[in-house]
Design a protein around this motif. Sequence first.
Motif, short mmCIF file in Angstrom:
data_model
loop_
_atom_site.label_atom_id
_atom_site.label_comp_id
_atom_site.label_asym_id
_atom_site.label_seq_id
_atom_site.Cartn_x
_atom_site.Cartn_y
_atom_site.Cartn_z
N GLY A 170 51.61 23.28 24.08
CA GLY A 170 52.99 23.53 24.49
C GLY A 170 53.92 22.55 23.80
N PHE A 171 55.17 22.93 23.67
CA PHE A 171 56.17 22.12 22.97
C PHE A 171 57.36 21.95 23.91
CE2 PHE A 171 53.58 24.55 20.09
CZ PHE A 171 52.98 23.52 19.37
N LEU A 172 57.58 20.71 24.36
CA LEU A 172 58.50 20.45 25.45
C LEU A 172 59.83 19.88 24.94
CD1 LEU A 172 55.73 20.76 26.80
CD2 LEU A 172 56.29 18.82 28.27
N CYS A 173 60.91 20.39 25.51
CA CYS A 173 62.24 19.90 25.17
C CYS A 173 63.19 20.34 26.27
CB CYS A 173 62.70 20.44 23.82
SG CYS A 173 62.81 22.24 23.80
N ARG A 174 64.42 19.85 26.21
CA ARG A 174 65.47 20.34 27.11
C ARG A 174 66.53 21.09 26.32
NH1 ARG A 174 67.44 15.71 31.21
NH2 ARG A 174 68.09 14.74 29.25
N HIS A 175 67.00 20.49 25.25
CA HIS A 175 68.11 21.07 24.50
C HIS A 175 67.72 21.53 23.10
CE1 HIS A 175 70.27 19.47 27.84
NE2 HIS A 175 70.05 18.21 27.49
N ASP A 176 66.71 20.90 22.50
CA ASP A 176 66.35 21.21 21.11
C ASP A 176 65.32 22.34 21.06
OD1 ASP A 176 66.11 21.21 18.41
OD2 ASP A 176 65.09 19.27 18.25
N GLU A 227 52.22 18.84 23.41
CA GLU A 227 51.10 18.83 24.36
C GLU A 227 50.00 19.75 23.86
OE1 GLU A 227 50.39 17.38 27.23
OE2 GLU A 227 52.27 16.60 28.07
N VAL A 228 48.83 19.19 23.55
CA VAL A 228 47.69 19.99 23.12
C VAL A 228 46.61 19.90 24.20
CG1 VAL A 228 45.91 20.32 21.35
CG2 VAL A 228 48.20 19.55 20.69
N CYS A 229 46.04 21.03 24.59
CA CYS A 229 44.98 21.01 25.61
C CYS A 229 43.81 20.19 25.10
CB CYS A 229 44.54 22.43 25.93
SG CYS A 229 43.38 22.51 27.32
N ASN A 230 43.29 19.30 25.94
CA ASN A 230 42.27 18.37 25.45
C ASN A 230 40.96 19.05 25.08
OD1 ASN A 230 40.94 18.62 28.00
ND2 ASN A 230 42.07 16.86 28.82
N ASP A 231 40.73 20.28 25.53
CA ASP A 231 39.51 20.97 25.09
C ASP A 231 39.62 21.47 23.65
OD1 ASP A 231 41.03 23.33 25.28
OD2 ASP A 231 39.96 24.09 27.03
N GLN A 232 40.82 21.35 23.06
CA GLN A 232 41.02 21.68 21.66
C GLN A 232 40.74 20.48 20.75
OE1 GLN A 232 42.37 24.95 20.49
NE2 GLN A 232 41.45 25.28 22.50
N LEU A 233 40.48 19.33 21.34
CA LEU A 233 40.35 18.08 20.58
C LEU A 233 38.97 17.45 20.77
CD1 LEU A 233 43.85 16.65 21.62
CD2 LEU A 233 43.29 17.92 19.53
N HIS A 234 37.96 18.29 20.83
CA HIS A 234 36.61 17.85 21.20
C HIS A 234 35.82 17.23 20.06
CE1 HIS A 234 35.14 21.45 19.13
NE2 HIS A 234 36.12 22.09 19.74
N SER A 235 36.29 17.34 18.83
CA SER A 235 35.56 16.81 17.68
C SER A 235 36.55 16.33 16.63
CB SER A 235 34.65 17.88 17.07
OG SER A 235 35.43 18.92 16.48
N ASP A 236 36.05 15.52 15.68
CA ASP A 236 36.90 15.06 14.59
C ASP A 236 37.41 16.23 13.77
OD1 ASP A 236 36.51 12.44 15.37
OD2 ASP A 236 34.96 12.04 13.88
N GLU A 237 36.58 17.24 13.59
CA GLU A 237 37.00 18.42 12.83
C GLU A 237 38.14 19.14 13.53
OE1 GLU A 237 35.11 22.51 10.88
OE2 GLU A 237 33.94 21.31 12.29
N ALA A 238 38.02 19.30 14.85
CA ALA A 238 39.08 19.98 15.61
C ALA A 238 40.37 19.17 15.59
CB ALA A 238 38.61 20.21 17.05
N VAL A 239 40.25 17.86 15.73
CA VAL A 239 41.43 17.00 15.69
C VAL A 239 42.12 17.12 14.33
CG1 VAL A 239 42.18 14.59 15.63
CG2 VAL A 239 40.65 15.37 17.44
#
Length: 256
Positions: A170-176, A227-239
């Motif tokens: 997700g990408f969080l902002c108020r005005h931008d 905001e990236v879901c942490n299950d998307q960052l499970h390995s160096d390759e995924a990161v």
Amino acid sequence: MDDLSSGKTLLAGGDPPPVEWVNRESTAPVLLLCEHAGQAIPAALAGLGLPKGAVDLHIGWDIGAERLARSLAAKLSAPLILQRYSRLVIDCNRPAGTPGSVPEISDHVVIPGNSNLSQAARREREMLIFGPLNEAIVEGFAQAPRRAAFSIHSFTRQMRRGDRREWDAGFLCRHDLATAQVFLDTLSRMRPGLSLAVNEPYQIEEDGDWFIPHHAEPRGIAHCLIEVCNDQLHSDEAVGDWAGLLARAIDDVLRV
């Protein structure tokens, strides 16, 4: 528990400094920040009285966010500010003095070391941990012209109570909203199968967030909280893959 009751100061010689810089001298047009990178707890706080392993959960830090931020900084040759202490000691993306700044409960886990703190104990955490990070952000903007700034976070797919979060990022902002939309469009084009959203799973709030309301918005630069879901960052390759996607989106933001 009052963390001054023992007579010890909050940070001692064996505790890490609260801020770590990457590419500190870079004059790149982008400034990166990761407020929930670390999970250190000052020795004087005796682990905050937490159950074993609790600080390793998503309540203690943003799992995978530091690795993602470092990889992204390397791809962009951009300056990155990392905060080394657990968000349970003090949450450096919350305004000082607000209830979320030093939480007594997080995702239904009680934090004994944060109960019944004196104002002096709270102020010491603010002065020694929150303050240096805030000063680093000011320095990061002052040392070179920045056209954009992004705060790197991760979230958990399932809280202890509540609905499953179906988004991958997700990408969080108020005005931008324009900048958030560029991220959405770029990542959707590059990875059509991703579930993406603007202002999910959280929203930016004046009394619940610090970096965007108090630093990015007043400067009128392109920004969002990533905001990236942490299950998307499970390995160096995924990161590395996510860093590549985000770097491409940031390039697109800078071309607008």
